[in-house]
Design an enzyme around this catalytic site. Structure first.
Site, PDB file in Angstrom:
ATOM      1  CB  ALA A   1    -105.718  76.540 114.856  1.00 31.21           C
TER       2      ALA A   1
ATOM      3  N   GLY B   1    -101.588  73.113 117.354  1.00 29.56           N
ATOM      4  CA  GLY B   1    -100.662  72.536 116.390  1.00 29.56           C
ATOM      5  C   GLY B   1     -99.430  73.398 116.219  1.00 29.56           C
TER       6      GLY B   1
ATOM      7  CG  ASP C   1    -114.004  72.259  98.993  1.00 29.30           C
ATOM      8  OD1 ASP C   1    -113.160  72.989  98.444  1.00 29.30           O
ATOM      9  OD2 ASP C   1    -115.192  72.210  98.630  1.00 29.30           O
TER      10      ASP C   1
END
EC number: 2.7.11.5
Length: 578
Positions: free
Chosen positions: A315, A317, A371
């Site tokens: 991912a 980042g 969540d």
């Protein structure tokens, strides 16, 4: 195994689910009383209790089945017959979709999350899609402005089951009419009507009236948050009528609603029209059916995977020190695996990290914590994994990976909504967008703290930006309760040389936090520092944090609004008298 035992096992599982959902509805039905009594601590406890019900009842059923079978092992054919009998029980069953998820959970508990195949489990539903397109009883009531909108809204409010006195019902009705007139115009409003859900949606300190505003040009959400004054009188705080506003109210970073839903599939289908951007999983999540939401989330993942030619990649980042995070480039979720070994500065265990994620699941997320769904023995085809990611997985999480040849199995992972990392967002925006992001970040910190959550690591990389521009926390390994932290002022230096020393001139104990130090991490960028000092300078003062701690210890539960302060009627229209 004796013949006929398959039906008994199928019936036992379904009866176990009946018991679970009965308790689920029982806890939910107490929401009105808790709201009317302003028992906010009971609201928080009921939310935790309801989350635990599902796993508790799965455990009870598993013990029953072990007694029925005397602990004997079962062959594949026997299990297929059990599922076949279970499927035959579902066509007339009102909560068929969650009953299938419950069956899956019992199977996974019995067989330790192994052999998870479509033949043995309800990977996809056995029942027709959207079975409740027509529903056995109305979920909502229509209100038409035959005698004007003031009369219509008076009927809507009078129909509510709440037994408390209204502070000023006429004022609230006029506020709503003014908002609707500004939104639609007088002519369109006169040709519109309402459809209002029979049940109120309770969450935190509010009871939400949820409806549909049916206009000549289409259907809009119609949401009214009902709050209490300090004297226990009811008032309507605002009126929300856009899909973006509704999406935030039903967002993935908020606690689950308490809404009485004996037919959850029907309610989800009804909500879909005013929440078109929400997936089926997100809708089930919003009404508290989080375990079935996990099933739907997995189905959405499988459907996406079947229709794409993408490979999993790391991912975007800054790489985490505790979690390895990967994604599919076009998919709106990320997959998070706890690394085998953490960076030296992360003195914690994998069990501690899992406990932090469970804390977030059970706590009031106040719209500021994402969540997650937790999975065990998650299977990935190697052809879907980029070489760079495969190398990284084997380097950072080899102990959690089993090689099956053309597949790998990841023993444990979390799936979470994908967001733009805040540090990347801040690099890309200027002007008002930058200002809004810093305001949002500070508000997120404040709201988490007011809910008794201290993020621990407050760096921008641990926060994400949603598609609505909201800032949400998503890195939980250092999370703790506010009341566990010792917020301290940095003592003045004893000598001028103290400030130049490599070590602090004061003692530091576990749990000590020095808010003055936040300034060094958060204000280094010259574009950001002045904005922080203007909007959030109090976050750098220990007395600000200690004052919040005192309010929490005194039992105060802060109000949480799923909309901007400027949208509140008291701010928009003031105390206009009618």
């Amino acid at each position: 195994m004796p013949r006929g035992l398959e039906l008994l096992i199928a019936q036992t599982i379904l009866q176990g689910f009946d018991a679970q959902y009965g308790r689920f509805l029982e806890v939910t039905s107490g929401a009105q009383q808790r709201f009317e009594q302003a028992d906010w601590h009971a609201v928080q406890q009921a939310m935790k209790n309801r989350i635990h019900l599902y796993d508790h009842h799965v455990g009870l059923v598993v013990e029953q089945l072990r007694c029925i079978t005397n602990g004997q092992s079962t062959d594949a054919e026997f299990l297929l017959r059990v599922k076949e009998h279970y499927t035959r029980l579902l066509p007339d069953y009102p909560r068929f979709e969650i009953a299938e998820s419950f069956f899956n959970s019992v199977y996974c508990r019995l067989f330790d999350h192994r052999s998870l195949t479509p033949e043995r489990l309800f990977i996809f539903s056995s029942q027709p899609e959207r079975r409740f397109r027509t529903i056995p009883r109305p979920l909502a009531k229509d209100f038409h402005p035959d005698h004007g909108w003031e009369s219509l809204l008076m009927r809507v409010i009078s129909d509510l089951p709440l037994r408390l006195h209204w502070q000023n019902k006429s004022r609230d009705i006029h506020y709503i009419i003014r908002h609707l007139t500004e939104t639609l115009g007088p002519e369109n409003l006169s040709k519109s009507h309402l459809q209002v859900a029979n049940e109120l949606f309770y969450r935190n300190k509010a009871a939400w009236l949820v409806g549909k505003l049916i206009t000549p040009s289409g259907t809009l959400p119609f949401l009214l948050p009902i709050h209490q004054t300090d004297d226990g009188e009811l008032f309507i705080d605002t009126c929300l009528t856009t899909t973006a506003e509704a999406s935030i109210v039903f967002g993935f970073a908020r606690s689950y609603f308490m809404v009485y839903a004996p037919l959850p599939a029907a309610l989800v289908e009804w909500l879909r029209e005013i929440l078109p951007g929400k997936t089926t999983a997100e809708l089930y999540m919003a009404i508290g059916c989080q375990k079935h939401a996990k099933t739907e989330s997995y189905r959405e993942y499988l459907v996406y995977l079947q229709g794409c030619n993408e490979q999993f990649i790391e991912a975007p980042g800054i790489r985490g020190m505790v979690m390895l995070v990967f994604t599919l480039p076009g998919f709106d979720r990320v997959f998070k695996v706890i690394k085998d070994k953490f960076a030296p500065q992360k003195e914690m265990s994998a069990a501690h990290v899992r406990a932090c994620y469970q804390l977030v699941k059970e706590h009031d997320r106040v719209g500021r914590m994402a969540d997650t769904q937790e999975f065990e023995n998650f299977v990935l085809e190697k052809r879907h994994i980029s070489p760079a990611l495969m190398e990284l997985l084997l380097q950072e999480a080899a102990e959690k990976i089993t090689d099956l040849g053309e597949q790998i199995v990841i023993r444990h992972l979390y799936i979470e909504r994908r967001m733009v990392p805040l540090n990347i967002w801040l690099e890309q925006v200027e002007g008002q967008q930058l200002r809004d992001a810093i305001e949002e970040y500070g508000n997120a910190i404040r709201q988490l703290a007011a809910a008794n959550i201290f993020p621990g690591d407050m760096l921008f990389k641990n926060f994400g930006v949603t598609r609505h521009g909201r800032v949400v926390f998503y890195d939980y390994d250092e999370i703790c309760y506010m009341t566990e932290v010792n917020f301290r002022d940095i003592p003045p230096p004893r000598y001028p040389e103290d400030e130049l020393a490599s070590e602090p001139w004061y003692s530091v104990s576990p749990g000590d936090v020095f808010p003055e130090e936040f300034r060094h991490w958060l204000c280094a960028d010259p574009r950001i520092g002045p904005l922080f000092e203007e909007m959030h300078a109090d976050l750098f003062r220990a007395d600000y944090w200690r004052a919040l701690q005192n309010r929490i210890r005194e039992g105060h539960v802060e109000d949480v609004y799923a909309y901007r302060r400027r949208q509140r009627f008291s701010v928009r229209y003031g105390e206009m008298l009618f």
